[in-house]
Write a protein that holds these residues in place. Structure first.
Motif, PDB file in Angstrom:
ATOM      1  N   ASP A 247       0.833  -1.208   0.000  1.00 48.46           N
ATOM      2  CA  ASP A 247       0.000   0.000   0.000  1.00 48.46           C
ATOM      3  C   ASP A 247       0.861   1.250   0.000  1.00 48.46           C
ATOM      4  OD1 ASP A 247      -3.118  -0.772   1.839  1.00 48.46           O
ATOM      5  OD2 ASP A 247      -2.462  -1.149  -0.225  1.00 48.46           O
ATOM      6  N   GLY A 248       1.622   1.467   1.112  1.00 44.97           N
ATOM      7  CA  GLY A 248       2.448   2.675   1.161  1.00 44.97           C
ATOM      8  C   GLY A 248       1.771   3.841   1.859  1.00 44.97           C
ATOM      9  N   ILE A 249       0.937   3.546   2.874  1.00 43.49           N
ATOM     10  CA  ILE A 249       0.364   4.664   3.657  1.00 43.49           C
ATOM     11  C   ILE A 249       1.460   5.260   4.547  1.00 43.49           C
ATOM     12  CG2 ILE A 249      -1.967   3.683   3.658  1.00 43.49           C
ATOM     13  CD1 ILE A 249      -1.512   2.806   6.570  1.00 43.49           C
ATOM     14  N   LYS A 250       1.256   6.489   5.008  1.00 41.52           N
ATOM     15  CA  LYS A 250       2.284   7.204   5.777  1.00 41.52           C
ATOM     16  C   LYS A 250       2.783   6.380   6.970  1.00 41.52           C
ATOM     17  CE  LYS A 250       1.595  12.162   4.997  1.00 41.52           C
ATOM     18  NZ  LYS A 250       0.187  12.383   4.574  1.00 41.52           N
ATOM     19  N   ASP A 251       1.816   5.764   7.702  1.00 40.64           N
ATOM     20  CA  ASP A 251       2.227   4.992   8.896  1.00 40.64           C
ATOM     21  C   ASP A 251       3.227   3.894   8.548  1.00 40.64           C
ATOM     22  OD1 ASP A 251      -0.980   4.993  10.719  1.00 40.64           O
ATOM     23  OD2 ASP A 251       0.542   6.543  10.327  1.00 40.64           O
ATOM     24  N   ALA A 252       3.118   3.354   7.342  1.00 38.50           N
ATOM     25  CA  ALA A 252       4.056   2.287   6.954  1.00 38.50           C
ATOM     26  C   ALA A 252       5.433   2.884   6.681  1.00 38.50           C
ATOM     27  CB  ALA A 252       3.532   1.564   5.715  1.00 38.50           C
ATOM     28  N   PHE A 253       5.455   4.095   6.131  1.00 37.80           N
ATOM     29  CA  PHE A 253       6.749   4.753   5.899  1.00 37.80           C
ATOM     30  C   PHE A 253       7.409   5.091   7.240  1.00 37.80           C
ATOM     31  CE2 PHE A 253       7.736   5.613   1.430  1.00 37.80           C
ATOM     32  CZ  PHE A 253       6.615   5.073   0.835  1.00 37.80           C
ATOM     33  N   VAL A 254       6.604   5.517   8.199  1.00 41.05           N
ATOM     34  CA  VAL A 254       7.151   5.804   9.535  1.00 41.05           C
ATOM     35  C   VAL A 254       7.721   4.509  10.126  1.00 41.05           C
ATOM     36  CG1 VAL A 254       6.570   6.490  11.896  1.00 41.05           C
ATOM     37  CG2 VAL A 254       5.620   7.764   9.956  1.00 41.05           C
ATOM     38  N   ALA A 255       6.962   3.421   9.986  1.00 40.27           N
ATOM     39  CA  ALA A 255       7.436   2.131  10.536  1.00 40.27           C
ATOM     40  C   ALA A 255       8.743   1.721   9.856  1.00 40.27           C
ATOM     41  CB  ALA A 255       6.367   1.052  10.326  1.00 40.27           C
ATOM     42  N   MET A 256       8.909   2.027   8.586  1.00 41.08           N
ATOM     43  CA  MET A 256      10.181   1.703   7.905  1.00 41.08           C
ATOM     44  C   MET A 256      11.308   2.549   8.484  1.00 41.08           C
ATOM     45  SD  MET A 256       9.780   0.835   3.875  1.00 41.08           S
ATOM     46  CE  MET A 256       8.652   2.123   3.304  1.00 41.08           C
ATOM     47  N   THR A 257      11.023   3.827   8.771  1.00 38.48           N
ATOM     48  CA  THR A 257      12.112   4.660   9.351  1.00 38.48           C
ATOM     49  C   THR A 257      12.475   4.142  10.755  1.00 38.48           C
ATOM     50  OG1 THR A 257      10.545   6.228  10.331  1.00 38.48           O
ATOM     51  CG2 THR A 257      11.343   6.729   8.115  1.00 38.48           C
ATOM     52  N   GLU A 258      11.524   3.416  11.397  1.00 41.85           N
ATOM     53  CA  GLU A 258      11.825   2.841  12.723  1.00 41.85           C
ATOM     54  C   GLU A 258      12.407   1.437  12.590  1.00 41.85           C
ATOM     55  OE1 GLU A 258       8.012   5.061  14.907  1.00 41.85           O
ATOM     56  OE2 GLU A 258       7.868   2.995  14.159  1.00 41.85           O
ATOM     57  N   GLY A 259      12.621   0.982  11.353  1.00 37.52           N
ATOM     58  CA  GLY A 259      13.220  -0.338  11.119  1.00 37.52           C
ATOM     59  C   GLY A 259      12.255  -1.492  11.329  1.00 37.52           C
ATOM     60  N   LYS A 260      10.930  -1.208  11.411  1.00 36.93           N
ATOM     61  CA  LYS A 260       9.963  -2.268  11.742  1.00 36.93           C
ATOM     62  C   LYS A 260       9.341  -2.913  10.504  1.00 36.93           C
ATOM     63  CE  LYS A 260       8.828  -0.154  16.177  1.00 36.93           C
ATOM     64  NZ  LYS A 260       7.761   0.406  17.060  1.00 36.93           N
ATOM     65  N   ILE A 261       9.408  -2.219   9.360  1.00 36.12           N
ATOM     66  CA  ILE A 261       8.978  -2.815   8.082  1.00 36.12           C
ATOM     67  C   ILE A 261      10.188  -2.712   7.153  1.00 36.12           C
ATOM     68  CG2 ILE A 261       7.498  -2.522   6.048  1.00 36.12           C
ATOM     69  CD1 ILE A 261       5.244  -1.590   7.788  1.00 36.12           C
ATOM     70  N   ASN A 262      10.440  -3.784   6.364  1.00 40.71           N
ATOM     71  CA  ASN A 262      11.651  -3.810   5.544  1.00 40.71           C
ATOM     72  C   ASN A 262      11.431  -3.282   4.136  1.00 40.71           C
ATOM     73  OD1 ASN A 262      11.610  -6.241   7.587  1.00 40.71           O
ATOM     74  ND2 ASN A 262      13.765  -5.588   7.299  1.00 40.71           N
ATOM     75  N   VAL A 263      10.226  -3.448   3.617  1.00 38.98           N
ATOM     76  CA  VAL A 263       9.950  -2.959   2.267  1.00 38.98           C
ATOM     77  C   VAL A 263       8.440  -2.753   2.116  1.00 38.98           C
ATOM     78  CG1 VAL A 263       9.793  -5.313   1.318  1.00 38.98           C
ATOM     79  CG2 VAL A 263      10.270  -3.393  -0.230  1.00 38.98           C
ATOM     80  N   VAL A 264       8.059  -1.695   1.393  1.00 37.13           N
ATOM     81  CA  VAL A 264       6.634  -1.476   1.084  1.00 37.13           C
ATOM     82  C   VAL A 264       6.465  -1.413  -0.430  1.00 37.13           C
ATOM     83  CG1 VAL A 264       4.758   0.213   1.162  1.00 37.13           C
ATOM     84  CG2 VAL A 264       6.042  -0.307   3.243  1.00 37.13           C
ATOM     85  N   VAL A 265       5.576  -2.268  -0.932  1.00 36.91           N
ATOM     86  CA  VAL A 265       5.212  -2.224  -2.356  1.00 36.91           C
ATOM     87  C   VAL A 265       4.038  -1.254  -2.466  1.00 36.91           C
ATOM     88  CG1 VAL A 265       4.328  -3.571  -4.301  1.00 36.91           C
ATOM     89  CG2 VAL A 265       5.962  -4.604  -2.696  1.00 36.91           C
ATOM     90  N   GLU A 266       4.246  -0.168  -3.195  1.00 30.76           N
ATOM     91  CA  GLU A 266       3.220   0.872  -3.260  1.00 30.76           C
ATOM     92  C   GLU A 266       1.993   0.413  -4.048  1.00 30.76           C
ATOM     93  OE1 GLU A 266       4.271   4.310  -5.600  1.00 30.76           O
ATOM     94  OE2 GLU A 266       3.182   5.657  -4.277  1.00 30.76           O
ATOM     95  N   CYS A 267       0.813   0.789  -3.540  1.00 31.62           N
ATOM     96  CA  CYS A 267      -0.442   0.600  -4.271  1.00 31.62           C
ATOM     97  C   CYS A 267      -1.159   1.936  -4.185  1.00 31.62           C
ATOM     98  CB  CYS A 267      -1.274  -0.507  -3.623  1.00 31.62           C
ATOM     99  SG  CYS A 267      -2.860  -0.721  -4.438  1.00 31.62           S
ATOM    100  N   VAL A 298       8.232   0.651  -5.629  1.00 32.17           N
ATOM    101  CA  VAL A 298       8.579  -0.209  -4.492  1.00 32.17           C
ATOM    102  C   VAL A 298       9.538   0.593  -3.609  1.00 32.17           C
ATOM    103  CG1 VAL A 298       9.631  -2.387  -3.774  1.00 32.17           C
ATOM    104  CG2 VAL A 298       8.350  -2.259  -5.923  1.00 32.17           C
ATOM    105  N   PHE A 299       9.280   0.621  -2.298  1.00 31.17           N
ATOM    106  CA  PHE A 299      10.089   1.442  -1.389  1.00 31.17           C
ATOM    107  C   PHE A 299      10.778   0.572  -0.344  1.00 31.17           C
ATOM    108  CE2 PHE A 299       8.918   5.723  -2.667  1.00 31.17           C
ATOM    109  CZ  PHE A 299       7.752   5.504  -3.400  1.00 31.17           C
ATOM    110  N   PRO A 300      12.073   0.249  -0.553  1.00 28.18           N
ATOM    111  CA  PRO A 300      12.809  -0.449   0.506  1.00 28.18           C
ATOM    112  C   PRO A 300      13.059   0.507   1.667  1.00 28.18           C
ATOM    113  CG  PRO A 300      14.220  -0.110  -1.425  1.00 28.18           C
ATOM    114  CD  PRO A 300      12.901   0.485  -1.747  1.00 28.18           C
ATOM    115  N   GLN A 301      13.349  -0.057   2.833  1.00 24.72           N
ATOM    116  CA  GLN A 301      13.484   0.708   4.083  1.00 24.72           C
ATOM    117  C   GLN A 301      14.426   1.917   3.941  1.00 24.72           C
ATOM    118  OE1 GLN A 301      15.676  -0.918   7.715  1.00 24.72           O
ATOM    119  NE2 GLN A 301      13.598  -1.736   7.986  1.00 24.72           N
ATOM    120  N   ASP A 302      15.530   1.732   3.195  1.00 23.86           N
ATOM    121  CA  ASP A 302      16.521   2.834   3.154  1.00 23.86           C
ATOM    122  C   ASP A 302      16.042   4.019   2.311  1.00 23.86           C
ATOM    123  OD1 ASP A 302      18.787   1.208   0.732  1.00 23.86           O
ATOM    124  OD2 ASP A 302      16.662   1.744   0.671  1.00 23.86           O
ATOM    125  N   LYS A 303      14.897   3.865   1.642  1.00 21.55           N
ATOM    126  CA  LYS A 303      14.356   4.967   0.835  1.00 21.55           C
ATOM    127  C   LYS A 303      13.250   5.714   1.603  1.00 21.55           C
ATOM    128  CE  LYS A 303      16.315   4.117  -3.401  1.00 21.55           C
ATOM    129  NZ  LYS A 303      17.326   3.213  -2.786  1.00 21.55           N
TER     130      LYS A 303
END
Ligand code: GZL
Length: 313
Positions: A247-267, A298-303
């Motif tokens: 999906d790629g909602i904001k909360d998922a991007f925040v979770a990636m910056t916290e290292g809790k999600i490794n990759v988000v496939v955008e929808c 596709v957004f890996p954690q480091d992006k």
């Protein structure tokens, strides 16, 4: 009084405002709320009168809404079918009433493609494949076995069917990967007002599976619910258990910056403007492509940190 042929007050074509009936799935996820907002704002901008219904994820409510739109003689009907099957009858009624239908977000399973004018939405198989390809690359230099648990979306929905198929396809050839458990979390975060289950299903996985290496969640809301369960079990999401989400909602991007999600496939849910342009063409009797595919990445954690400020939903 209205011009001849307009007696029913149908405001078709030249000069008259277009009326659109939109039958939305529900309000089950962050993605869905963003999608609804996009449709409502785009209708206003396009000068299209919108009759909007929320089906609380029930197919019978969507069918009722479409029948109401037919009775109201709207100029065009758009909807996101909550599940793939069971639409032919009501879509035939719309066709017999001379009301064009546009599918948005999710597709239907029908042999009769004359029942709708176009399908505007993502390719969910591609999304599932992207998730599997990320996993294969992430484990390039690691041994197996890699035990995967899968949180599926709504049973019978196109995104759940296709994200599952695309992911399985991408990892099929690599014997290291095993999906050891797979269950629906209804695209929602945690128990609450709805039959939501993201968190509860993960709790069950953690109890029944002795060694989980990866979670593949068909959407962010379920991933975020599962992350709560992983943390409550004393494990670290993103390190002890890798988390792949869609999906790629904001909360998922925040979770990636916290290292809790490794990759988000955008929808991408922001389909409103494209929908209104298609609707104008369809009502004017112009031809439109049978398929309009949403652009997404596709957004890996480091992006994540760099992308977060410009995320729109
Ligand atoms: C996908 C959409 C799905 C989202 C979920 O296009 O149908 O439904 O992935 C939403 O978040 O509930």
């Amino acid at each position: 009084g209205p011009a001849p042929g307009q007696a029913s007050g149908a405001k078709k074509g030249a000069g008259g405002r277009i009326t659109m009936g939109f039958a939305q799935v529900g309000a089950e996820s962050g993605w869905r709320t963003a999608n609804t907002k996009s449709v409502q704002e785009a209708a206003k901008k396009a000068g299209i009168e919108l009759k909007f219904s929320d089906a609380q994820q029930k197919q019978e409510n969507q069918i009722k809404a479409i029948r109401t739109f037919i009775q109201q003689k709207v100029d065009v009907i758009a909807f996101s079918p909550v599940v793939e099957s069971g639409w032919d009858t009501v879509l035939k009624e719309a066709k017999d009433a001379g009301i064009p239908v546009i599918l948005t977000d999710r597709a239907v399973d029908t042999k009769d493609t004359s029942l709708y004018k176009t399908f505007l939405g993502s390719d969910f198989v591609k999304e599932g494949k992207a998730a599997g390809e990320w996993l294969t690359a992430a484990y390039a230099n690691e041994q197996g076995p890699v035990n995967i648990v899968e949180l599926q979306g709504t049973t019978g929905s196109a995104p759940a069917n296709d994200r599952k198929a695309g992911f399985a396809e991408a990892i099929r050839a690599d014997g290291r990967f095993r999906i050891v458990a797979s269950q629906s979390g209804e695209f929602t975060r945690a128990k609450g007002k709805t039959r939501a289950k993201g968190k509860e299903v993960m709790q069950a996985f953690l109890k029944s599976q002795k060694d989980i290496n990866v979670l593949y969640a068909h959407n962010d809301d379920m991933a975020l619910g599962a992350i709560q369960a992983i943390e409550e079990s004393g494990k670290k999401p993103g390190t002890d258990i890798k988390v792949i989400s869609v999906d790629g909602i904001k909360d998922a991007f925040v979770a990636m910056t916290e290292g809790k999600i490794n990759v988000v496939v955008e929808c991408n849910p922001l389909l409103g403007d494209q929908l209104m342009e298609l609707a104008k063409k369809v009502v004017a009797g112009e031809s439109v492509p049978a398929r309009v595919e949403t652009q997404e990445g596709v957004f890996p954690q480091d992006k994540a940190a760099a992308a977060l400020p410009s995320r729109k939903y």
